[in-house]
Design a protein around this motif. Structure first.
Motif, PDB file in Angstrom:
ATOM      1  N   LEU A  82      67.878  59.056  41.608  1.00  0.00           N
ATOM      2  CA  LEU A  82      67.844  60.425  42.314  1.00  0.00           C
ATOM      3  C   LEU A  82      69.121  60.560  43.023  1.00  0.00           C
ATOM      4  CD1 LEU A  82      64.167  60.151  43.938  1.00  0.00           C
ATOM      5  CD2 LEU A  82      65.081  61.714  41.990  1.00  0.00           C
ATOM      6  N   ALA A  83      69.612  59.592  43.571  1.00  0.00           N
ATOM      7  CA  ALA A  83      70.785  59.996  44.307  1.00  0.00           C
ATOM      8  C   ALA A  83      72.206  60.051  43.555  1.00  0.00           C
ATOM      9  CB  ALA A  83      71.074  58.993  45.484  1.00  0.00           C
ATOM     10  N   GLN A  84      72.017  60.030  42.067  1.00  0.00           N
ATOM     11  CA  GLN A  84      73.319  59.828  41.386  1.00  0.00           C
ATOM     12  C   GLN A  84      74.417  61.102  41.659  1.00  0.00           C
ATOM     13  OE1 GLN A  84      72.523  60.360  37.146  1.00  0.00           O
ATOM     14  NE2 GLN A  84      74.491  59.846  36.674  1.00  0.00           N
ATOM     15  N   PHE A 133      66.066  55.020  43.409  1.00  0.00           N
ATOM     16  CA  PHE A 133      67.022  55.456  44.341  1.00  0.00           C
ATOM     17  C   PHE A 133      68.281  55.939  43.541  1.00  0.00           C
ATOM     18  CE2 PHE A 133      70.435  55.541  47.460  1.00  0.00           C
ATOM     19  CZ  PHE A 133      69.732  56.188  48.612  1.00  0.00           C
TER      20      PHE A 133
END
Lengths: 552, 241
Positions: free
Chosen positions: A306-308, A303
């Motif tokens: 991907l959400a960096q 997560f």
């Protein structure tokens, strides 16, 4: 039959841009086409010259018909290879497939229409490849009206058998790979293996024909039956021989007989295609757009990755990368050319390796103190950058999502950067691939290698900016398949053409100047650097306005 | 707040898709934009969001003129387009995160927002898959999540309820209400008149590029001296046009 015509008309209308053109833009399109014709004129003229020379040579011994044989064989092979790509796109990955499947149509009706669409595009290829040859032969042999009549009929019919064969091949492939969740990947791997096979084939042909440097030798080969391409083509497409005989004897009754025999052979090909289509097509195409997800929760490290958080322009760049990597059509047109094209340029080099004297001459040339070597390398990089469609389809690739992008609060400079980045990086990558190959074959000094990269980087940057400029002027945003966005799109041709012209000007300029290595490299770097800055300024200044104008 | 003053747009110089439109959508309101197919709804929304340029007139989002300062104006709103078939090659989470990057949402904030939104829309298990593998409704939900992740002041939604399952539809309507009640603006177009009647504080009915009526539902009934439903009034209004 009626259904086939109806479908064909709709498909052709749907895939051409003409229906949706704005008023007043016709003359613009016409001008562009005219410009391209002028650009390709040298190629066409040299082709005509080549055929005429061959004809004269062969006519002395009464064997001029070998030219027709070679031309038709060549065109059959080219259509077979190109047909594979067209068929995959038009038959399988076009969005209209999903709308056609629920209609009460037989597979052969859908296929018939799609076959005609593919055939239509093949005619364009054929026109370039063999149109001049047929005319030159006719003029040279003082052929009668019948010859031209036969030539037109053959022009229309010749691509049918190769295209039917490639269709059957693709249908078999798609039928037996339409399994499991990973079918997209399976097909991509199959596709890459296919490209490998084509490259290998080309290598083989080049190698066999390597001794063929001038027209006389080629004539020799044709006469003694040693031309591998011709032999192979007539073996794969035996009907081609009938076509040649029909043309050669167009003045006699036997010519008519050959023509009928050829038409019969073609009819057999169509029947075979229709038979295979009824059995294979639906099983391969059904569920083609299905793609299964895992539906597993993303947690922890995955997560976070991907959400960096990233700066907006960089995030946009990464989005572009991901889309290129994950879309087979984009990968084939934007990613692979950078890696494969240098090898395609290399193959002739391998071919001439047997000819020590030529290679030695080339070596002497490249290792001399003159600046020409660095100009040749720069020209090579520019041509490679012109072959890469990444920047010239940067807006087109987004399709309808482009309009959502227009609502983003992203300054134009950042948008420009994100759009230029992938193509420029790929072009720079191909500089290094080209360099690696050159170093392998030629004794290139570290200084020359360094200077070559030094001048090539601004060269390919300019090409990418130019590509983006073209796409900004005339993006093709309403496409029905990703392949259509990059392939049935005229913009990459402009980039190719511009690359060729720019490369030629560069080489001619340096040759006529005759400067030595370091001054030439410095001047080229400066010239291309300034051109880059100028084009960048134009893009930054006028770009937002041009982008605003893209409304449909 | 969204203000449109004298906004016009024509295509090919002939057909007026939007004709001299004046519209003010104040804060704290859910505003429904209704009209038959091809009435000019999507064209109006595309002009408000800066996708197409009006031929004439002015558009302000929370006081910022979108023609004069597009970046600032665009930062103020979130826009859900009418078709959710976009960015199909990206994974759900990649898309939402991409949208968060475009609007500069900080790491901590985005993590918690994505989590909350995914829970509310029942998308937790789908975030790791590509949007291509989503159903129509799921695609609609991921596009809505991409917009809401940056907490825009003004919501502009083109047919947002199409394809949503009953629960997600309920959730979105609930969120629209919350957003308007917190003093901000929700502007949405719809064909579902029952939804408009129940949800909207005010509606505008557009046909052939012109506003036929703008006001509350009771005002509309009063205006036409009728107690019929919005559906009957709508059909009556657009019948003779």
């Amino acid at each position: 039959m009626n259904n086939i015509w109806l479908l064909t008309k709709i498909m052709l209308k749907n895939s051409s841009r003409m229906g949706a053109r704005k008023k007043g833009s016709e003359w613009k399109s016409l001008m562009l086409v005219a410009l391209m014709l002028i650009g390709f004129l040298p190629m066409i003229i040299s082709g005509v010259w080549f055929v005429a020379e061959m004809y004269d040579g062969l006519a002395q011994i009464g064997q001029e018909s070998a030219i027709l044989g070679m031309g038709l064989a060549m065109v059959s092979c080219a259509i077979f290879v190109l047909g594979i790509v067209y068929v995959i796109t038009v038959f399988y990955y076009s969005q209209d497939v999903e709308h056609l499947l629920p209609l009460p149509l037989a597979p052969r009706e859908i296929l018939g229409a799609k076959f005609l669409v593919a055939l239509f595009y093949e005619y364009l290829t054929e026109l370039v490849l063999i149109g001049p040859l047929l005319v030159v032969y006719g003029v040279k042999s003082d052929a009668g009206v019948l010859y031209y009549l036969f030539a037109i009929v053959l022009f229309l019919v010749v691509p049918v058998v190769p295209l039917a064969l490639s269709s059957i091949l693709v249908m078999l492939f798609m039928r037996f790979t339409n399994i499991g969740k990973r079918k997209d990947r399976l097909r991509l791997i199959g596709g890459i293996v296919g490209i490998g096979a084509v490259l290998g084939f080309q290598y083989f042909i080049q190698r066999q024909n390597s001794a063929m440097e001038d027209i006389e030798q080629m004539q020799q080969q044709l006469l003694s039956g040693e031309n591998v391409l011709l032999n192979l083509a007539t073996q794969i497409f035996p009907s081609t021989k009938l076509a040649v005989l029909a043309l050669v004897e167009s003045g006699y009754w036997s010519g008519l007989g050959y023509l009928f025999a050829f038409l019969l052979a073609t009819l057999a090909g169509i029947l075979l295609f229709s038979f295979a289509g009824d059995r294979l097509y639906f099983a391969g195409v059904m569920g083609i757009s299905d793609s299964a997800g895992t539906r597993r929760k993303v947690e922890g490290h995955a997560f976070a990755k991907l959400a960096q958080m990233r700066p907006a322009w960089w995030s946009y760049t990464i989005k572009e990368w991901r889309v290129i990597w994950r879309t087979p059509a984009y990968m084939l047109n934007c990613l692979l050319p950078s890696l494969l094209m240098p090898f395609l340029i290399l193959i002739p080099l391998v071919g001439i390796q047997d000819r020590k004297d030529l290679l030695e001459a080339f070596r002497g040339w490249i290792t001399g103190t003159g600046g020409i070597s660095v100009a040749i390398f720069l020209a090579g990089s520019i041509v490679l950058a012109g072959m890469n469609s990444a920047s010239v389809t940067a807006i087109t690739r987004e399709g309808q999502a482009f309009f959502l992008s227009k609502s983003f609060p992203l300054p134009f400079r950042q948008f420009l950067l994100a759009k230029l980045f992938p193509g420029t990086i790929l072009s720079i990558l191909s500089i290094f691939v080209l360099l690696a190959i050159a170093v392998w074959f030629l004794p290139i000094t570290p200084l020359l290698a360094g200077l070559a990269v030094f001048v090539s980087i601004p060269g390919v940057m300019l090409m990418n900016q130019f590509g983006f400029l073209i796409d900004l002027q005339r993006p093709k945003l309403s496409w029905t398949s990703e392949q259509e966005a990059v392939k049935q799109n005229i913009n990459p041709l402009f980039s190719l053409l511009f690359g060729g012209v720019l490369a030629a000007i560069t080489i001619l300029g340096v040759v006529s100047w005759g400067g030595s290595l370091i001054p030439v490299a410095l001047v080229l770097f400066l010239v291309f650097g300034i051109l880059n800055l100028m084009l960048y300024q134009v893009l930054v200044k006028k770009g937002p306005e041009w982008m605003d104008k893209i409304e449909k | 707040m969204i203000e449109l003053n004298g906004v016009s747009k024509s295509y090919n110089g002939i057909r007026r898709a939007v004709d001299n439109l004046d519209l003010t959508i104040p804060d704290g309101e859910i505003f429904g934009f209704l009209g038959p197919n091809g009435a000019g709804k999507t064209t109006t929304i595309k002009m408000i969001t800066g996708i197409i340029k009006p031929d004439a007139g002015q558009i302000r989002i929370n006081g910022t003129d979108i023609a004069a300062d597009p970046i600032k104006a665009k930062q103020r709103f979130g826009y859900v387009p009418d078709s959710p078939d976009l960015f199909l090659r990206l994974k759900g989470l990649e898309y939402v995160s991409f949208m968060a990057d475009i609007y500069g949402v900080e790491q901590e904030l985005r993590n918690s927002r994505i989590e909350t939104l995914a829970k509310r829309f029942d998308m937790l298990d789908a975030l790791g898959d590509t949007i291509q593998s989503y159903s129509h409704g799921m695609r609609q939900k991921i596009v809505i999540m991409g917009v809401l992740v940056h907490h825009p002041e003004v919501w502009i939604l083109d047919e947002p309820l199409t394809g949503l399952d009953p629960k997600s539809s309920f959730t979105l309507k609930e969120m629209m209400r919350e957003h308007a009640d917190s003093g901000r603006t929700v502007f949405f177009s719809t064909h579902v008149l029952e939804v408009a009647e129940k949800l909207c504080d005010r509606v505008a009915i557009i046909n052939k590029g012109k506003i036929l009526f703008c006001g509350t539902f009771p005002q509309m009934q009063e205006h036409f001296q009728s107690h019929e439903s919005l559906e009957s009034l709508f059909l009556e209004l657009t019948k003779h046009e």
